[in-house]
Design a protein around this motif. Sequence first.
Motif, short mmCIF file in Angstrom:
data_model
loop_
_atom_site.label_atom_id
_atom_site.label_comp_id
_atom_site.label_asym_id
_atom_site.label_seq_id
_atom_site.Cartn_x
_atom_site.Cartn_y
_atom_site.Cartn_z
N CYS A 74 36.86 45.49 33.10
CA CYS A 74 35.60 45.03 32.53
C CYS A 74 35.21 43.69 33.14
O CYS A 74 36.00 42.76 33.18
CB CYS A 74 35.72 44.89 31.02
N GLY A 75 33.98 43.63 33.63
CA GLY A 75 33.44 42.39 34.18
C GLY A 75 31.97 42.26 33.84
O GLY A 75 31.51 42.79 32.84
N ALA A 76 31.23 41.57 34.71
CA ALA A 76 29.79 41.32 34.50
C ALA A 76 29.56 40.65 33.16
O ALA A 76 28.89 41.17 32.28
CB ALA A 76 28.99 42.61 34.62
N TYR A 116 41.93 45.06 31.76
CA TYR A 116 41.93 44.43 33.08
C TYR A 116 40.63 43.66 33.26
O TYR A 116 39.64 44.20 33.76
CB TYR A 116 42.07 45.49 34.19
N PRO A 117 40.59 42.41 32.84
CA PRO A 117 39.35 41.64 33.01
C PRO A 117 39.08 41.35 34.48
O PRO A 117 40.01 41.15 35.27
CB PRO A 117 39.65 40.34 32.25
N ILE A 118 37.81 41.35 34.84
CA ILE A 118 37.39 41.01 36.20
C ILE A 118 36.88 39.57 36.18
O ILE A 118 35.94 39.26 35.45
CB ILE A 118 36.29 41.96 36.70
N VAL A 119 37.51 38.72 36.98
CA VAL A 119 37.10 37.31 37.04
C VAL A 119 36.95 36.91 38.50
O VAL A 119 37.41 37.59 39.41
CB VAL A 119 38.12 36.39 36.34
N SER A 120 36.30 35.78 38.71
CA SER A 120 36.14 35.25 40.06
C SER A 120 36.66 33.83 40.19
O SER A 120 36.42 33.17 41.20
CB SER A 120 34.66 35.32 40.49
N SER A 121 37.37 33.37 39.17
CA SER A 121 37.94 32.02 39.23
C SER A 121 39.04 31.88 38.19
O SER A 121 39.06 32.60 37.18
CB SER A 121 36.87 30.96 38.99
N ALA A 122 39.95 30.94 38.44
CA ALA A 122 41.00 30.63 37.46
C ALA A 122 40.38 30.06 36.19
O ALA A 122 40.86 30.32 35.08
CB ALA A 122 41.98 29.62 38.07
N PRO A 153 34.06 39.03 28.94
CA PRO A 153 34.43 40.05 27.95
C PRO A 153 35.55 39.60 27.02
O PRO A 153 36.68 40.09 27.08
CB PRO A 153 34.87 41.23 28.83
N TYR A 154 35.23 38.71 26.10
CA TYR A 154 36.24 38.19 25.19
C TYR A 154 36.85 39.28 24.31
O TYR A 154 38.04 39.27 24.02
CB TYR A 154 35.62 37.12 24.28
N ARG A 159 40.61 31.70 24.44
CA ARG A 159 39.74 32.11 23.34
C ARG A 159 40.18 33.41 22.69
O ARG A 159 40.04 33.58 21.47
CB ARG A 159 38.30 32.23 23.82
N ALA A 160 40.72 34.35 23.49
CA ALA A 160 40.97 35.68 22.92
C ALA A 160 42.23 36.37 23.43
O ALA A 160 42.98 36.95 22.64
CB ALA A 160 39.75 36.58 23.19
#
Length: 465
Positions: free
Chosen positions: A131-133, A151-157, A136-137, A166-167
């Motif tokens: 999940c991205g865009a 599996y969160p999609i991130v672009s930075s630490a 997604p807490y 947070r979650a």
Amino acid sequence: MKALKPLVMSGREVLPLVEGGKGVAVSNGESSGAWAAAGGIGTFSGVNADSYDEHGTLIPQIYHGKTRRERHDELIAYGIQGAIAQARIAHERSNGQGRIHMNVLWEMGGAEEILHGTLEGAKGLIHGVTCGAGMPYRIAEITARYGCYYYPIVSSARAFRALWLRAYQKFRDNLGGVVYEDPWLAGGHNGLSNSEDPRVPEDPFPRVLALRQMMNSFGLEHVPVIMAGGVWWLSEWEDWLDNPDLGPVAFQFGTRPLLTQESPISMAWKKKLLGLKDGDVLLNRFSPTGFYSSGVKNPFMQELMARSDRQVAYMPKPVGEHAAEFPIGPRGRPVYLTETDRQRAQSWVDQGFTAGLKTPDSTIIFVTPDKAEQILTDQIDCMGCLSACQFSNWSQHGDGSTGKKADPRSYCIQKTLQAVSHSDDCENQLMFAGHNAYRFASDPYYKDGFIPTVQQLVERIATGY
């Protein structure tokens, strides 16, 4: 090329090769099931996925509701029905091998309802959710409820840190991996922040290293990082394999699986991919999500570029240099431009771009009357496919509006993605693609238009090429 070592992901040992989930009906049960059968992780798109009747015939997603809210509810029902259908197909095609994941956009319309409905209706068939865009807490809480990995999609630490604190720290055991998506090279929607220059790509290694160090500080040394965006030949990433600084790493492929026999996209689309050149994929900000995204620079994209180029700032009353009166609309109501912009606007009108449409940024774009009518119709017909849409000003919260003026510089993303995935029209529709898509033309594996099966592609990737 080093031999690939399997990783344990979503509860099973698999090849560290992940099929990226794509668009609307672009990665489906057939393609993801085949990828899992080859020993990797197959990912079908849970974004308004296709569903079928009792005869196996595709059910067209036609909306009958009179209001946006009614059509939004129909869209959620279609989304749940389609995702369950694709999960079942993927499960059957996988032959009990690999893992099956579902990809969703957190900012898609009804994301939480679709996740709950799908994971409830396809229990045991979906092993993980990417999940991205957005941020997604709640994805951790939702997937944990159904015994699924997230599996969160991130672009930075920094983004992962915010999600964790947070979650996610409450659902540590269900974190299957963290997808690092290169915001400059990945296809579809990208995670560029305001502090990053879209024109200056950064080396992914230090960014992924920072992500790994952040994860390690939370005791997540064993959790894989999945590198996505810009991955073509694994031989170019060999120094990432068995790298103690990076820890366990897998690689996600979004663009290369488009060109397989199981890929559901049209043959016209596949042929288009084989002929792309370097620079034919544009990182742009036309998406109604407000995010950066990357797509093929076809006539659809070129029209959006030209539409925004025919743009001037205006004032409702004369102020300073904005003193040149210019008539807009059927009634010719005046707005005020600079003299230079008045001359530009008049030249566009003389060329046939006679319809002036106001934007939320106090600018006016000039389009043909036919294009203006199409834009207005698409805005009215909005079915609420996003949580908030800049193009139509729909919002799934509150009174159904973002409170801002609808933006005619964008487009109806649901309409065009449905069209490109269910027709041969890849010229006048949005074609998401990664920036390495031009490599199809030069990669000897695709010589003479060769299109492999998913099994053949996975075997080829494992060789380093």
